[in-house]
Design an enzyme around this catalytic site. Structure first.
Site, PDB file in Angstrom:
ATOM      1  N   GLY A  51     -78.326  27.737  88.836  1.00  0.00           N
ATOM      2  CA  GLY A  51     -76.904  28.030  89.014  1.00  0.00           C
ATOM      3  C   GLY A  51     -76.453  27.296  90.271  1.00  0.00           C
ATOM      4  O   GLY A  51     -77.129  27.344  91.303  1.00  0.00           O
TER       5      GLY A  51
ATOM      6  N   ARG B  52     -82.245  18.638  91.797  1.00  0.00           N
ATOM      7  CA  ARG B  52     -81.441  18.665  90.569  1.00  0.00           C
ATOM      8  C   ARG B  52     -80.190  17.816  90.833  1.00  0.00           C
ATOM      9  O   ARG B  52     -79.557  17.957  91.879  1.00  0.00           O
ATOM     10  CB  ARG B  52     -81.060  20.095  90.168  1.00  0.00           C
ATOM     11  CG  ARG B  52     -82.284  20.930  89.779  1.00  0.00           C
ATOM     12  CD  ARG B  52     -81.900  22.183  89.038  1.00  0.00           C
ATOM     13  NE  ARG B  52     -81.506  21.921  87.666  1.00  0.00           N
ATOM     14  CZ  ARG B  52     -80.910  22.830  86.882  1.00  0.00           C
ATOM     15  NH1 ARG B  52     -80.628  24.010  87.362  1.00  0.00           N
ATOM     16  NH2 ARG B  52     -80.602  22.541  85.635  1.00  0.00           N
TER      17      ARG B  52
ATOM     18  N   ASP C 183     -70.740  23.212  87.333  1.00  0.00           N
ATOM     19  CA  ASP C 183     -71.730  22.625  88.243  1.00  0.00           C
ATOM     20  C   ASP C 183     -71.124  21.562  89.131  1.00  0.00           C
ATOM     21  O   ASP C 183     -71.622  21.287  90.226  1.00  0.00           O
ATOM     22  CB  ASP C 183     -72.899  22.050  87.448  1.00  0.00           C
ATOM     23  CG  ASP C 183     -73.782  23.178  86.971  1.00  0.00           C
ATOM     24  OD1 ASP C 183     -73.454  23.792  85.941  1.00  0.00           O
ATOM     25  OD2 ASP C 183     -74.771  23.472  87.668  1.00  0.00           O
TER      26      ASP C 183
HETATM   27  O1  MRU Z   1     -79.318  24.755  84.421  1.00  0.00           O
HETATM   28  P1  MRU Z   1     -78.643  25.885  85.132  1.00  0.00           P
HETATM   29  O2  MRU Z   1     -79.067  27.215  84.627  1.00  0.00           O
HETATM   30  O3  MRU Z   1     -78.743  25.753  86.629  1.00  0.00           O
HETATM   31  O4  MRU Z   1     -77.104  25.724  84.765  1.00  0.00           O
HETATM   32  C1  MRU Z   1     -76.184  26.575  85.357  1.00  0.00           C
HETATM   33  C2  MRU Z   1     -74.811  26.444  84.806  1.00  0.00           C
HETATM   34  O5  MRU Z   1     -74.506  25.586  84.013  1.00  0.00           O
HETATM   35  C3  MRU Z   1     -73.781  27.389  85.344  1.00  0.00           C
HETATM   36  O6  MRU Z   1     -72.775  27.635  84.406  1.00  0.00           O
HETATM   37  C4  MRU Z   1     -73.149  26.762  86.593  1.00  0.00           C
HETATM   38  O7  MRU Z   1     -74.119  26.408  87.534  1.00  0.00           O
HETATM   39  C5  MRU Z   1     -72.184  27.659  87.210  1.00  0.00           C
HETATM   40  S1  MRU Z   1     -73.001  28.966  88.035  1.00  0.00           S
HETATM   41  C6  MRU Z   1     -71.883  29.769  88.949  1.00  0.00           C
END
Ligand code: MRU
Length: 322
Positions: free
Chosen positions: A53, A86, A220
């Protein structure tokens, strides 16, 4: 079930000798903490989604830099490792840059508290976008787990639920790593908000049957023109929502804005190991997609509700919270 608040320090915190986080790979079956006693361990935890996240990985990286600083380690090396863990969530770079001038545990804790406060403000602003008795569809996990506490999209949903406006939440399971059916459903259960998990592929048909009023997601990275990168599948939801005349609302703090990205083409999209999908056949596994701004009905930041044209309505810098 008794309501249980996910306290910010349970999501991630800095102890004397380790960044400690609730291991999100093990949820909802087990609530197990992971102690990262080195930057290398923390980088691995971020890569493998023990913590995930956009805001949460930024906060975790800030704690990692503070730990490296206390130990007198090479901060350029720590920065490089963490920022590369990431590629899509801009919060990672944002948090590490915010720590450069003062890489202390106090600064990291302050940054964590500020992100949670941003979420609370977003929730308060977003309530007006929920009709009475809203049936909400959300994707991935944009809850307390993803934001260091409280939640962005889920923060908006809980604020609207507290205002009596939410009838039900549809939780897209979010293939392949199931952040929806494992994490969002777990959070909603603890918050006591009525919900049901659906297959990602079922979303459009629930819209067609008039069982959805709005779609709410996190982000993101948001480009200057409002193009929004979020979990793979968000774009498909936006297309389906637009076709059915439903709003897709993005809820994200200003730390997720990237004014240096003119549009979605400037946002790097993470390709993850195809083995997360299948080890038997060739596969592709992009973790995110970009929803073009014209499919986004509103973007909610801690400053307020922003509407198109986003190039002029979105803030250009991270808001200071006090
Ligand atoms: O791969 P992830 O689980 O890190 O992806 C997270 C998301 O796509 C969320 O929707 C995004 O980070 C928003 S979190 C407030």
């Amino acid at each position: 079930m008794a309501r249980r608040e996910l306290e910010p320090h349970r999501v991630v915190r800095l102890e004397e000798d380790a960044v400690v986080l609730l291991d999100q790979r093990r949820l909802p079956d087990e609530e197990v903490e992971l102690r990262c006693t080195s930057v290398a361990q923390l980088v691995d935890a971020i890569r493998t989604l023990a913590i995930r996240g956009a805001p949460s990985i930024g906060i975790a990286a800030a704690y990692g830099l503070a730990l490296a600083s206390e130990r007198g380690e090479d901060l350029d090396l720590a920065y490089a490792g963490l920022v590369g863990s990431r590629p899509t969530a801009v919060n990672l770079r944002w948090a590490l840059d915010a720590m450069r001038a003062e890489p202390t545990r106090e600064r990291a804790e302050e940054l964590h508290a500020e992100e949670v406060e941003r979420c609370r403000r977003m929730g308060a602003h977003a309530v007006e976008l929920f009709p009475e008795g809203a049936r909400v569809l959300t994707h991935c996990n944009a809850g307390g787990l993803a934001t260091g506490g409280y939640g962005s999209a889920l923060g908006a949903i809980r604020a609207a639920a507290a205002a009596g406006r939410v009838a039900h939440v549809w939780v897209g399971e979010t293939r392949p790593l199931l952040q929806g059916s494992r994490l969002t459903a777990w959070e909603l259960e603890q918050l006591g908000i009525p919900h049901a998990v659906i297959a990602d592929s079922a979303a459009a048909s629930f819209m067609a049957r008039d069982e959805v009023d709005l779609v709410v997601t996190g982000a993101d990275r948001i480009a200057a023109n409002g193009d929004t990168a979020n979990k793979i599948g968000t774009y498909g939801l936006a297309v389906a929502a637009t076709y059915h005349g439903l709003p897709l609302v993005v809820v994200a703090p200003t730390s997720t804005l990237d004014p240096a990205a003119a549009d979605g083409a400037d946002i790097p999209i993470e390709e993850r190991d195809p083995g997360e999908l299948t080890t038997r056949f060739a596969a592709r596994n992009p973790a995110f997609d970009v929803t073009p701004a014209h499919l986004v009905a509103a973007i909610v930041t801690e400053i307020g509700v922003h509407r198109a044209p986003y190039a002029t309505t979105l803030p250009r810098a991270t808001a200071v919270v006090q």
